[in-house]
Write a protein that holds these residues in place. Structure first.
Motif, PDB file in Angstrom:
ATOM      1  N   LYS A 249       0.811  -1.209   0.000  1.00  0.00           N
ATOM      2  CA  LYS A 249       0.000   0.000   0.000  1.00  0.00           C
ATOM      3  C   LYS A 249       0.851   1.269   0.000  1.00  0.00           C
ATOM      4  N   LEU A 250       2.115   1.128   0.338  1.00  0.00           N
ATOM      5  CA  LEU A 250       3.012   2.288   0.377  1.00  0.00           C
ATOM      6  C   LEU A 250       3.919   2.335  -0.847  1.00  0.00           C
ATOM      7  N   PHE A 251       3.472   1.727  -1.957  1.00  0.00           N
ATOM      8  CA  PHE A 251       4.283   1.705  -3.170  1.00  0.00           C
ATOM      9  C   PHE A 251       4.580   3.109  -3.671  1.00  0.00           C
ATOM     10  N   TRP A 252       3.641   4.055  -3.388  1.00  0.00           N
ATOM     11  CA  TRP A 252       3.796   5.413  -3.896  1.00  0.00           C
ATOM     12  C   TRP A 252       5.012   6.114  -3.293  1.00  0.00           C
ATOM     13  N   ILE A 253       5.446   5.645  -2.119  1.00  0.00           N
ATOM     14  CA  ILE A 253       6.636   6.258  -1.501  1.00  0.00           C
ATOM     15  C   ILE A 253       7.873   5.982  -2.359  1.00  0.00           C
ATOM     16  N   SER A 254       8.015   4.727  -2.797  1.00  0.00           N
ATOM     17  CA  SER A 254       9.155   4.402  -3.651  1.00  0.00           C
ATOM     18  C   SER A 254       9.032   5.053  -5.017  1.00  0.00           C
ATOM     19  N   ALA A 255       7.785   5.303  -5.473  1.00  0.00           N
ATOM     20  CA  ALA A 255       7.583   5.912  -6.785  1.00  0.00           C
ATOM     21  C   ALA A 255       7.989   7.383  -6.799  1.00  0.00           C
ATOM     22  N   ILE A 256       7.680   8.101  -5.720  1.00  0.00           N
ATOM     23  CA  ILE A 256       7.976   9.537  -5.707  1.00  0.00           C
ATOM     24  C   ILE A 256       9.344   9.842  -5.106  1.00  0.00           C
ATOM     25  N   ALA A 257      10.018   8.809  -4.576  1.00  0.00           N
ATOM     26  CA  ALA A 257      11.325   9.051  -3.941  1.00  0.00           C
ATOM     27  C   ALA A 257      12.341   9.669  -4.897  1.00  0.00           C
ATOM     28  N   PRO A 258      12.469   9.208  -6.160  1.00  0.00           N
ATOM     29  CA  PRO A 258      13.426   9.854  -7.063  1.00  0.00           C
ATOM     30  C   PRO A 258      13.118  11.317  -7.317  1.00  0.00           C
ATOM     31  N   LEU A 259      11.838  11.645  -7.566  1.00  0.00           N
ATOM     32  CA  LEU A 259      11.482  13.043  -7.803  1.00  0.00           C
ATOM     33  C   LEU A 259      11.697  13.881  -6.554  1.00  0.00           C
ATOM     34  N   LEU A 260      11.351  13.324  -5.403  1.00  0.00           N
ATOM     35  CA  LEU A 260      11.565  14.035  -4.149  1.00  0.00           C
ATOM     36  C   LEU A 260      13.054  14.287  -3.912  1.00  0.00           C
ATOM     37  N   SER A 261      13.878  13.316  -4.281  1.00  0.00           N
ATOM     38  CA  SER A 261      15.324  13.476  -4.129  1.00  0.00           C
ATOM     39  C   SER A 261      15.851  14.579  -5.033  1.00  0.00           C
ATOM     40  N   VAL A 262      15.325  14.652  -6.268  1.00  0.00           N
ATOM     41  CA  VAL A 262      15.744  15.719  -7.183  1.00  0.00           C
ATOM     42  C   VAL A 262      15.360  17.085  -6.623  1.00  0.00           C
ATOM     43  N   ILE A 263      14.141  17.196  -6.090  1.00  0.00           N
ATOM     44  CA  ILE A 263      13.682  18.482  -5.563  1.00  0.00           C
ATOM     45  C   ILE A 263      14.520  18.911  -4.362  1.00  0.00           C
ATOM     46  N   LEU A 264      14.718  17.979  -3.429  1.00  0.00           N
ATOM     47  CA  LEU A 264      15.473  18.329  -2.207  1.00  0.00           C
ATOM     48  C   LEU A 264      16.936  18.654  -2.529  1.00  0.00           C
ATOM     49  N   SER A 265      17.571  17.836  -3.368  1.00  0.00           N
ATOM     50  CA  SER A 265      18.976  18.091  -3.686  1.00  0.00           C
ATOM     51  C   SER A 265      19.142  19.396  -4.459  1.00  0.00           C
ATOM     52  N   THR A 266      18.194  19.683  -5.338  1.00  0.00           N
ATOM     53  CA  THR A 266      18.257  20.950  -6.083  1.00  0.00           C
ATOM     54  C   THR A 266      18.125  22.135  -5.140  1.00  0.00           C
ATOM     55  N   MET A 267      17.204  22.043  -4.180  1.00  0.00           N
ATOM     56  CA  MET A 267      17.033  23.129  -3.211  1.00  0.00           C
ATOM     57  C   MET A 267      18.287  23.303  -2.363  1.00  0.00           C
ATOM     58  N   ILE A 268      18.898  22.209  -1.950  1.00  0.00           N
ATOM     59  CA  ILE A 268      20.110  22.289  -1.119  1.00  0.00           C
ATOM     60  C   ILE A 268      21.234  22.985  -1.874  1.00  0.00           C
ATOM     61  N   VAL A 269      21.443  22.593  -3.136  1.00  0.00           N
ATOM     62  CA  VAL A 269      22.509  23.196  -3.932  1.00  0.00           C
ATOM     63  C   VAL A 269      22.220  24.663  -4.215  1.00  0.00           C
ATOM     64  N   ALA A 270      20.950  24.989  -4.530  1.00  0.00           N
ATOM     65  CA  ALA A 270      20.592  26.372  -4.848  1.00  0.00           C
ATOM     66  C   ALA A 270      20.738  27.289  -3.638  1.00  0.00           C
ATOM     67  N   LEU A 271      20.313  26.825  -2.470  1.00  0.00           N
ATOM     68  CA  LEU A 271      20.372  27.665  -1.277  1.00  0.00           C
ATOM     69  C   LEU A 271      21.791  27.798  -0.742  1.00  0.00           C
ATOM     70  N   SER A 272      22.575  26.736  -0.856  1.00  0.00           N
ATOM     71  CA  SER A 272      23.939  26.779  -0.327  1.00  0.00           C
ATOM     72  C   SER A 272      24.958  27.229  -1.362  1.00  0.00           C
ATOM     73  N   ARG A 273      24.499  27.418  -2.613  1.00  0.00           N
ATOM     74  CA  ARG A 273      25.397  27.779  -3.707  1.00  0.00           C
ATOM     75  C   ARG A 273      26.565  26.790  -3.793  1.00  0.00           C
TER      76      ARG A 273
END
Length: 683
Positions: free
Chosen positions: A306-330
């Motif tokens: 029932k929690l398959f959606w967590i693994s499905a959105i994990a790559p996109l979530l990782s892209v969003i979080l890593s992009t924010m980290i790099v953008a904010l920390s330059r």
């Protein structure tokens, strides 16, 4: 029509009145028809099963076979393939059948409702969340700009949605095909030196891949895909997964100078040499951290469905979080490598970029054929796996046609070779997709993202793309299936290992070539030395079977009954089959010398497994017949197949052997030989 009693009476008369047992329903009192009289309805002479064998209609010609395959592809049926007479449809119905065969959406679209759309909408959005980061990563693996991976997740899925017949398969770029293109095309043009020429060759390769796939589907040449056996695919996928993983070390460690070779030795050497120069550990820190996050999410999704959606959105979530980290920390100013510019907007036409002349056209055709077959193999395997779960059959030839058309259209709209992805198809299935509308929803979502969100990808670290690809690789290495192959068939395991080590220590094409060579060698060995089985009768029955497989079967001492276990009696095995039968006959005769009452009187050849034969096979059969007859024996043939009896009649062999010695069953042949007046020999 002649009744069954007359038929059995005639059959008894032809075989042997002394040794043939009348069956239930036979009647000896019924008169036989006058000699030469024809059966009115069947238009054959009333000679029992002999008439059935010799009066079979002419087999279809090569042109009729080709025409029938095209008709079956589009109209869903084959003229003359059924014994039940059918009404010929009118032109309007033919047109409807044609378009429904070409566009299956016209069939199920009439029954589409809101509940299915809700399921497909959810599945499509979930699928898009996985497709966006994967498409960018696979484009990077193919040595193309990120937008081309996104284009490939828009146009091909839309085409497949109206032409494909699988409701679960998710279309887009995949890791194995991306690696194959980069490894083979960069041998022609270096993408870092001339990216425009490299891109043009990739589009041309995609065009030819679509041409070959469409041709396979139109003429039902799916057997060409089967040249890559299951064992070869398991080994190839495993080797490719390791090579792909090693290639991602460049992005994971932020290595600037890296080898273009794909073999494991060159890649490991490049990684080892990179540690001798200064490198930034921040790339590895970001990539490995999010790789652990993605793998943990996948583990959770597998443990709780029932929690398959967590693994499905994990790559996109990782892209969003890593992009924010790099953008904010330059962090891009401190050595962290990022994607930089991604060109947005609608897909540009690539018609003018296709190259059908020049020095690389031959290589482009070759790469197109290889990548097209690999893409088809993966897509059909994925589609059939999920179709079996849903309980329906997937037409492989229609799938080939759909895949070919989508890659043809894709090559004209800046896409590279697309196919069905196992990981995305699993997500699509788990999300509850009902039809191919989920592919349409995914394509629209990716298009909107391409229009609105590409500027945000400027700060996306390349290490996160490497981690997304690495997270998808464990599913390509199937240790359990490799072990099962080892248990079942050692030669198949040799094929598997040949493909694995060929990809690992050579290249993608070397691995494929090794696998195909081993597979063909296996087929060749089985073809040139087919099994010749001696048959015996199971007591109390009319069944004749191999005495090796069924030791309780009893041989008929005065007869040699053999079965040829080969689909073809042709030039590569004709003399071997003749020599083996002659050897068996010599051994039987030597054994019969000790018992004068059991002298051998004939040879019965069961041809039920021989589907076809060529002139070499006919010549070998003629030589065998001369050998047998010259020593006072009879040669009888049982159950010759359609093409075999047709060619024997054309070669006038039926006249030489006498039509009375051709039978429908082994039992009839044995009874006729035992009742014949020919006996005794000097061999």
């Amino acid at each position: 029509m002649v009744n069954i009693g007359l038929f059995l009476s005639e059959r008894t008369h032809i075989a042997s009145p002394k040794h043939f047992k009348p069956e239930m329903g036979s009647s000896a009192s019924e008169p036989s028809p006058p000699a030469g009289e024809l059966d009115v309805e069947s238009n054959i002479r009333p000679k029992g099963t002999l008439g059935w064998v010799l009066s079979s209609p002419k087999p279809p010609s090569l042109w009729q076979e080709l025409l029938g395959t095209v008709t079956e592809t589009f109209l869903g049926g084959r003229n003359g393939s059924s014994s039940v007479p059918k009404m010929k449809p009118c032109n309007s119905k033919r047109a409807l059948l044609f378009f429904r065969g070409l566009f299956p959406i016209l069939g199920w679209g009439c029954k589409y409702d809101r509940s299915k759309f809700r399921s497909d909408l959810l599945a499509g959005l979930t699928l898009a969340s996985l497709s966006i980061p994967q498409s960018i990563g696979y484009a990077n693996l193919a040595r193309l700009d990120p937008q081309f991976g996104l284009y490939t997740s828009i146009v091909p899925p839309l085409v497949y949605a109206v032409m494909g017949s699988s409701g679960e398969i998710a279309i887009g770029p995949v890791a194995v095909v991306s690696l194959l293109l980069s490894s083979m095309v960069q041998k022609l043009v270096d993408p870092s030196v001339d990216p425009v020429a490299y891109r043009r060759i990739v589009f041309t390769v995609t065009f030819f891949a679509g041409v070959f796939q469409t041709t396979f589907g139109l003429f039902r040449l799916g057997f060409l895909v089967d040249f890559l056996s299951h064992a070869a695919i398991v080994g190839f996928m495993g080797g490719a997964a390791i090579v792909i993983g090693l290639q991602q070390l460049k992005g994971l460690f932020g290595i600037t100078h890296f080898t273009n070779k794909t073999d494991v030795v060159s890649v490991l050497k490049a990684v080892f040499n990179s540690f001798h120069v200064p490198w930034n550990p921040n790339n590895f820190l970001i990539g490995s951290s999010f790789l652990i996050l993605i793998l943990a999410a996948r583990f959770l999704g597998q443990r709780r469905r029932k929690l398959f959606w967590i693994s499905a959105i994990a790559p996109l979530l990782s892209v969003i979080l890593s992009t924010m980290i790099v953008a904010l920390s330059r962090a891009d100013k401190h050595g962290v490598k990022t994607v930089k510019h991604v060109k947005g907007g609608i897909m540009p036409s690539s018609v003018h970029e296709l190259q059908f002349t020049g020095p690389y056209i031959g290589e482009a055709v070759k790469i197109g054929l290889i990548s097209g077959i690999i893409a088809l193999t993966e897509a059909i395997a994925v589609g059939r796996s999920f179709a079996s779960i849903k309980g329906y059959q997937l037409d492989g030839n229609r799938e080939m046609l759909a895949m070919g058309c989508m890659n043809l259209v894709g090559s004209l709209s800046s896409c590279y070779v697309a196919t069905g992805s196992f990981s995305r198809t699993a997500v699509n299935f788990s999300a509850g997709c009902k039809t191919t509308v989920s592919n349409i929803v995914m394509a629209i979502t990716v298009f909107v993202s391409l229009e609105l969100l590409t500027k945000l990808l400027y700060y996306t670290p390349t290490a996160i793309l490497a981690s997304i690809i690495l997270s998808a690789l464990p599913g390509l290495i199937d240790f359990k299936e490799a072990y099962n192959i080892w248990k079942v068939d050692k030669l198949d395991f040799l094929t598997c290992m040949g493909a694995f080590f060929g990809v690992l220590f050579g290249s993608v094409e070397i691995g494929l070539l090794v696998a195909i060579i081993i597979s063909f060698a296996k087929i060749f060995l089985n073809s040139i030395r087919p099994s010749i089985e001696i048959l015996g009768r199971i007591s109390g029955t009319e069944i004749f079977c191999s005495i090796k497989q069924y030791p309780m079967a009893k041989t008929t001492e005065c007869l040699l009954i053999v079965r040829i276990d080969s689909a073809l009696w042709c030039f590569i095995n004709a003399n071997f089959i003749r020599e083996r039968i002659t050897k068996c006959l010599s051994e039987r005769y030597d054994n019969s010398k000790e018992n004068s009452e059991q002298k051998i009187c004939g040879v019965v050849i069961d041809l039920s497994n021989v589907m076809n034969m060529d002139t070499s096979g006919i010549q070998a059969l003629e030589e065998l017949h001369k050998k047998v007859v010259s020593h006072g024996l009879v040669l009888a043939m049982a159950n010759p197949r359609w093409q075999v009896i047709h060619k024997l009649k054309l070669a006038n062999f039926v006249e030489k052997i006498s039509s009375e010695w051709i039978f429908l069953t082994v039992e009839e042949a044995v009874n006729a030989c035992l009742g014949s007046n020919k006996a005794g020999l000097k061999f």
